[in-house]
Design a protein around this motif. Sequence first.
Motif, PDB file in Angstrom:
ATOM      1  N   VAL A 153      -3.224  10.476   7.326  1.00 49.17           N
ATOM      2  CA  VAL A 153      -3.771   9.149   7.008  1.00 49.17           C
ATOM      3  C   VAL A 153      -3.284   8.119   8.020  1.00 49.17           C
ATOM      4  CG1 VAL A 153      -3.810   7.323   5.277  1.00 49.17           C
ATOM      5  CG2 VAL A 153      -3.985   9.700   4.569  1.00 49.17           C
ATOM      6  N   THR A 154      -2.002   8.189   8.383  1.00 50.49           N
ATOM      7  CA  THR A 154      -1.467   7.231   9.357  1.00 50.49           C
ATOM      8  C   THR A 154      -2.123   7.420  10.724  1.00 50.49           C
ATOM      9  OG1 THR A 154       0.646   7.274   8.171  1.00 50.49           O
ATOM     10  CG2 THR A 154       0.647   6.352  10.384  1.00 50.49           C
ATOM     11  N   ALA A 155      -2.268   8.656  11.158  1.00 46.70           N
ATOM     12  CA  ALA A 155      -2.897   8.918  12.454  1.00 46.70           C
ATOM     13  C   ALA A 155      -4.353   8.470  12.454  1.00 46.70           C
ATOM     14  CB  ALA A 155      -2.794  10.408  12.785  1.00 46.70           C
ATOM     15  N   PHE A 156      -5.062   8.683  11.359  1.00 49.09           N
ATOM     16  CA  PHE A 156      -6.457   8.242  11.270  1.00 49.09           C
ATOM     17  C   PHE A 156      -6.563   6.727  11.386  1.00 49.09           C
ATOM     18  CE2 PHE A 156     -10.122   6.904   8.699  1.00 49.09           C
ATOM     19  CZ  PHE A 156     -11.141   7.569   9.372  1.00 49.09           C
ATOM     20  N   ALA A 157      -5.630   5.994  10.734  1.00 48.87           N
ATOM     21  CA  ALA A 157      -5.646   4.529  10.825  1.00 48.87           C
ATOM     22  C   ALA A 157      -5.274   4.057  12.226  1.00 48.87           C
ATOM     23  CB  ALA A 157      -4.693   3.936   9.787  1.00 48.87           C
ATOM     24  N   VAL A 158      -4.280   4.702  12.828  1.00 46.01           N
ATOM     25  CA  VAL A 158      -3.861   4.299  14.174  1.00 46.01           C
ATOM     26  C   VAL A 158      -4.970   4.590  15.193  1.00 46.01           C
ATOM     27  CG1 VAL A 158      -2.203   4.782  16.017  1.00 46.01           C
ATOM     28  CG2 VAL A 158      -1.418   4.547  13.649  1.00 46.01           C
ATOM     29  N   LEU A 159      -5.710   5.668  14.984  1.00 43.75           N
ATOM     30  CA  LEU A 159      -6.785   6.026  15.906  1.00 43.75           C
ATOM     31  C   LEU A 159      -7.814   4.903  16.039  1.00 43.75           C
ATOM     32  CD1 LEU A 159      -8.090   8.251  17.676  1.00 43.75           C
ATOM     33  CD2 LEU A 159      -9.263   9.060  15.606  1.00 43.75           C
ATOM     34  N   PHE A 160      -8.036   4.174  14.933  1.00 44.46           N
ATOM     35  CA  PHE A 160      -8.995   3.053  14.955  1.00 44.46           C
ATOM     36  C   PHE A 160      -8.285   1.698  15.024  1.00 44.46           C
ATOM     37  CE2 PHE A 160     -11.377   6.526  13.073  1.00 44.46           C
ATOM     38  CZ  PHE A 160     -12.623   6.408  13.674  1.00 44.46           C
ATOM     39  N   ASP A 161      -7.005   1.703  15.393  1.00 46.88           N
ATOM     40  CA  ASP A 161      -6.211   0.459  15.496  1.00 46.88           C
ATOM     41  C   ASP A 161      -6.176  -0.315  14.179  1.00 46.88           C
ATOM     42  OD1 ASP A 161      -5.590   0.966  18.132  1.00 46.88           O
ATOM     43  OD2 ASP A 161      -7.374  -0.073  18.877  1.00 46.88           O
ATOM     44  N   CYS A 162      -6.267   0.385  13.080  1.00 43.81           N
ATOM     45  CA  CYS A 162      -6.197  -0.259  11.767  1.00 43.81           C
ATOM     46  C   CYS A 162      -4.723  -0.290  11.333  1.00 43.81           C
ATOM     47  CB  CYS A 162      -7.056   0.493  10.747  1.00 43.81           C
ATOM     48  SG  CYS A 162      -7.202  -0.356   9.161  1.00 43.81           S
ATOM     49  N   TRP A 163      -3.987  -1.202  11.928  1.00 41.90           N
ATOM     50  CA  TRP A 163      -2.548  -1.237  11.685  1.00 41.90           C
ATOM     51  C   TRP A 163      -2.168  -1.653  10.268  1.00 41.90           C
ATOM     52  CZ3 TRP A 163      -0.008   1.388  15.087  1.00 41.90           C
ATOM     53  CH2 TRP A 163      -0.505   1.475  16.388  1.00 41.90           C
ATOM     54  N   PRO A 164      -2.924  -2.508   9.587  1.00 39.10           N
ATOM     55  CA  PRO A 164      -2.547  -2.800   8.195  1.00 39.10           C
ATOM     56  C   PRO A 164      -2.509  -1.563   7.303  1.00 39.10           C
ATOM     57  CG  PRO A 164      -4.065  -4.461   9.000  1.00 39.10           C
ATOM     58  CD  PRO A 164      -4.022  -3.389  10.047  1.00 39.10           C
ATOM     59  N   VAL A 165      -3.516  -0.693   7.429  1.00 39.06           N
ATOM     60  CA  VAL A 165      -3.524   0.522   6.617  1.00 39.06           C
ATOM     61  C   VAL A 165      -2.397   1.463   7.052  1.00 39.06           C
ATOM     62  CG1 VAL A 165      -4.867   2.555   5.987  1.00 39.06           C
ATOM     63  CG2 VAL A 165      -5.985   0.332   6.153  1.00 39.06           C
ATOM     64  N   ALA A 166      -2.168   1.550   8.377  1.00 39.70           N
ATOM     65  CA  ALA A 166      -1.086   2.408   8.859  1.00 39.70           C
ATOM     66  C   ALA A 166       0.269   1.926   8.352  1.00 39.70           C
ATOM     67  CB  ALA A 166      -1.106   2.448  10.384  1.00 39.70           C
ATOM     68  N   ALA A 167       0.502   0.606   8.426  1.00 39.00           N
ATOM     69  CA  ALA A 167       1.787   0.077   7.967  1.00 39.00           C
ATOM     70  C   ALA A 167       1.965   0.279   6.469  1.00 39.00           C
ATOM     71  CB  ALA A 167       1.876  -1.410   8.308  1.00 39.00           C
ATOM     72  N   ALA A 168       0.901   0.026   5.681  1.00 40.74           N
ATOM     73  CA  ALA A 168       1.007   0.235   4.233  1.00 40.74           C
ATOM     74  C   ALA A 168       1.256   1.701   3.906  1.00 40.74           C
ATOM     75  CB  ALA A 168      -0.270  -0.256   3.544  1.00 40.74           C
ATOM     76  N   THR A 169       0.624   2.607   4.652  1.00 46.24           N
ATOM     77  CA  THR A 169       0.846   4.038   4.408  1.00 46.24           C
ATOM     78  C   THR A 169       2.278   4.438   4.738  1.00 46.24           C
ATOM     79  OG1 THR A 169      -1.479   4.447   4.945  1.00 46.24           O
ATOM     80  CG2 THR A 169       0.001   6.339   4.947  1.00 46.24           C
ATOM     81  N   VAL A 170       2.819   3.895   5.824  1.00 48.44           N
ATOM     82  CA  VAL A 170       4.200   4.216   6.199  1.00 48.44           C
ATOM     83  C   VAL A 170       5.182   3.703   5.142  1.00 48.44           C
ATOM     84  CG1 VAL A 170       6.008   3.735   7.876  1.00 48.44           C
ATOM     85  CG2 VAL A 170       3.714   4.315   8.658  1.00 48.44           C
ATOM     86  N   VAL A 171       4.955   2.495   4.632  1.00 49.20           N
ATOM     87  CA  VAL A 171       5.855   1.924   3.626  1.00 49.20           C
ATOM     88  C   VAL A 171       5.807   2.744   2.333  1.00 49.20           C
ATOM     89  CG1 VAL A 171       6.285  -0.086   2.173  1.00 49.20           C
ATOM     90  CG2 VAL A 171       5.767  -0.392   4.597  1.00 49.20           C
ATOM     91  N   VAL A 172       4.598   3.013   1.853  1.00 51.26           N
ATOM     92  CA  VAL A 172       4.479   3.797   0.616  1.00 51.26           C
ATOM     93  C   VAL A 172       5.010   5.215   0.833  1.00 51.26           C
ATOM     94  CG1 VAL A 172       2.857   4.720  -1.088  1.00 51.26           C
ATOM     95  CG2 VAL A 172       2.549   2.408  -0.204  1.00 51.26           C
ATOM     96  N   GLY A 173       4.741   5.794   2.006  1.00 53.71           N
ATOM     97  CA  GLY A 173       5.266   7.131   2.291  1.00 53.71           C
ATOM     98  C   GLY A 173       6.784   7.158   2.328  1.00 53.71           C
ATOM     99  N   ALA A 174       7.397   6.097   2.882  1.00 54.99           N
ATOM    100  CA  ALA A 174       8.868   6.031   2.885  1.00 54.99           C
ATOM    101  C   ALA A 174       9.422   5.978   1.467  1.00 54.99           C
ATOM    102  CB  ALA A 174       9.320   4.819   3.687  1.00 54.99           C
ATOM    103  N   LEU A 175       8.751   5.244   0.589  1.00 54.21           N
ATOM    104  CA  LEU A 175       9.195   5.192  -0.807  1.00 54.21           C
ATOM    105  C   LEU A 175       9.029   6.552  -1.490  1.00 54.21           C
ATOM    106  CD1 LEU A 175       7.725   1.730  -1.897  1.00 54.21           C
ATOM    107  CD2 LEU A 175      10.093   2.287  -1.328  1.00 54.21           C
ATOM    108  N   VAL A 176       7.935   7.238  -1.177  1.00 55.34           N
ATOM    109  CA  VAL A 176       7.719   8.571  -1.770  1.00 55.34           C
ATOM    110  C   VAL A 176       8.832   9.526  -1.342  1.00 55.34           C
ATOM    111  CG1 VAL A 176       6.192  10.569  -1.790  1.00 55.34           C
ATOM    112  CG2 VAL A 176       5.237   8.266  -1.972  1.00 55.34           C
ATOM    113  N   LEU A 177       9.170   9.518  -0.059  1.00 60.94           N
ATOM    114  CA  LEU A 177      10.213  10.412   0.432  1.00 60.94           C
ATOM    115  C   LEU A 177      11.591   9.997  -0.074  1.00 60.94           C
ATOM    116  CD1 LEU A 177       8.966  10.912   4.091  1.00 60.94           C
ATOM    117  CD2 LEU A 177       8.608  12.409   2.111  1.00 60.94           C
ATOM    118  N   ALA A 178      11.813   8.678  -0.227  1.00 57.48           N
ATOM    119  CA  ALA A 178      13.107   8.216  -0.745  1.00 57.48           C
ATOM    120  C   ALA A 178      13.307   8.603  -2.198  1.00 57.48           C
ATOM    121  CB  ALA A 178      13.221   6.703  -0.578  1.00 57.48           C
ATOM    122  N   ALA A 179      12.203   8.809  -2.918  1.00 56.81           N
ATOM    123  CA  ALA A 179      12.325   9.175  -4.331  1.00 56.81           C
ATOM    124  C   ALA A 179      12.781  10.614  -4.519  1.00 56.81           C
ATOM    125  CB  ALA A 179      10.982   8.972  -5.035  1.00 56.81           C
TER     126      ALA A 179
END
Length: 236
Positions: A153-179
């Motif tokens: 999902v992050t790579a797909f967002a970055v491919l189209f320069d959609c940084w808001p979706v990439a940043a939100a995915t990274v933040v939520v993914g970090a919380l998932v892994l921290a859990a």
Amino acid sequence: MSDLPPIVIEESNDPLAVPRRVALVRPDIRPTVRKEDERFVMTFPHLVVREIILVQAVTIVLAIAALLFDAPLQGIANPTETPNPAKAPWYFLGLQELLHYFPPVVAGVLLPGLVVVALVVIPYARVNLAARPLWEDRRPRRIAGILVTLLAVTAFAVLFDCWPVAAATVVVGALVLAARGGERAGAIRSALAHVTLPEWIMTWFVVVASVLTVIGTFFRGPGWSFVWPWASFRSW
């Protein structure tokens, strides 16, 4: 077997004169009630009553806001002059923001279509009946699948320069892994450890939709360029 002495019934209201009493105990015929807490409750009245109270509270707040603040209406629309930027209603600004990054087929057809299909399919899945934390099953295949999904999902967002979706995915993914493994950690990680997979997916969806809507509402100016909220009024 010796004969029992006869029972003499003597009626009296004086307990000192007649100390012997006979108590008649009737059996308890009330239905038994289970004392353990139920994990699931009925929709009515537990949910319906709360929803009615919430609707009334929101209605009161909106009525007070309507009395105190005027609606930000503009002048009469001129069909020969197109406003710049032409913004959709706020609930469509997230979708309009996606059109800034992705091709119209992807942002206007594919992604909304996937959301609609997901909303149709989710009720038929038994995700609510399981309701188990995501990391209750710690098999390597699960963490590998989650990592691959987050990276895709992050790579797909970055491919189209959609940084808001990439940043939100990274933040939520970090919380998932921290859990993962946070059952015996601090209060925050312990709370995250009890979040289920459907709740994580809904969290990601709400975060992405909120970020896109906020950007489209406050950070877009003429030509859908990025502007600061306090400077946008001068440029429009």
